[in-house]
Design an enzyme around this catalytic site. Structure first.
Site, PDB file in Angstrom:
ATOM      1  N   ASP A 120     -10.235   4.924  -4.207  1.00  0.00           N
ATOM      2  CA  ASP A 120     -10.382   5.285  -2.798  1.00  0.00           C
ATOM      3  C   ASP A 120     -11.821   5.735  -2.571  1.00  0.00           C
ATOM      4  O   ASP A 120     -12.453   6.307  -3.467  1.00  0.00           O
ATOM      5  CB  ASP A 120      -9.410   6.400  -2.420  1.00  0.00           C
ATOM      6  CG  ASP A 120      -7.967   5.924  -2.339  1.00  0.00           C
ATOM      7  OD1 ASP A 120      -7.744   4.752  -1.984  1.00  0.00           O
ATOM      8  OD2 ASP A 120      -7.065   6.736  -2.613  1.00  0.00           O
ATOM      9  N   ASP A 153      -5.706   0.150   2.049  1.00  0.00           N
ATOM     10  CA  ASP A 153      -4.933   1.070   2.880  1.00  0.00           C
ATOM     11  C   ASP A 153      -5.066   0.718   4.360  1.00  0.00           C
ATOM     12  O   ASP A 153      -4.094   0.789   5.117  1.00  0.00           O
ATOM     13  CB  ASP A 153      -5.385   2.510   2.647  1.00  0.00           C
ATOM     14  CG  ASP A 153      -5.213   2.965   1.210  1.00  0.00           C
ATOM     15  OD1 ASP A 153      -4.314   2.448   0.520  1.00  0.00           O
ATOM     16  OD2 ASP A 153      -5.991   3.844   0.771  1.00  0.00           O
TER      17      ASP A 153
END
Length: 172
Positions: A126, A148
């Site tokens: 991330d 995401d």
């Protein structure tokens, strides 16, 4: 080929293309940030007053829930993700609208992208952090990635299609 099969076939191709594009953009961004930009050694990089690039290794599931370094748990998460991708693929093949098919393609592409991370790194990469400062306090959103974004956009597309999309034609 019947008239019903042609739109489904072209929709399916569009859904597969959406999945491939989402997957490619996700993996390219992560590879570039990790190995070219070297985000891990740079620390937080301010891009705008509300957006930073930061490296976070997510060993949990969505929003960092159920964090665990346990190897068996990581394998279980990959297995669950594989089953989910198969189920979503079947749903995509049967979807009746282009919006639903594209949305499912985005979800599949994002899920595979994060699954590749978990397989290669033992965690999901991330890197995007949104934040806002109000009254001297900083409020951060969860650190996320392009997979995401694709998943959230896909879910939004499915919700749109379910509640506001054109209803299916009724049989005569």
């Amino acid at each position: 080929m019947s008239g019903l099969e042609q739109p489904r076939t072209s929709h399916l191709r569009a859904g597969i293309l959406a999945a491939v594009i989402a997957l490619a953009l996700d993996q390219a961004s992560k590879l570039w940030l990790l190995y070219v930009f070297d985000l891990g050694n740079r620390g937080a990089v301010r891009v705008t007053p509300f957006f930073d690039l930061v490296l976070a290794w997510n060993v949990g599931i969505s929003f960092g829930w159920f964090q665990t370094d346990n190897q068996l748990a990581q394998v279980a998460l990959m297995g669950i993700k594989a089953v989910a991708v198969i189920v979503l693929g079947v749903w995509m093949a049967r979807a009746g609208t282009l919006v639903a098919t594209l949305a499912l393609g985005l979800i599949i592409g994002g899920a595979i992208g994060n699954g590749i991370d978990r397989f290669l790194h033992g965690a999901v990469v991330d890197f995007a952090l949104l934040h806002i400062e109000i009254g001297g306090k900083t409020f951060n959103w969860y650190v996320f990635n392009l997979a995401d974004v694709a998943i959230v956009a896909g879910v939004a597309g499915l919700l749109y299609d379910s509640f506001l999309g054109v209803p299916a034609a009724k049989a005569p």
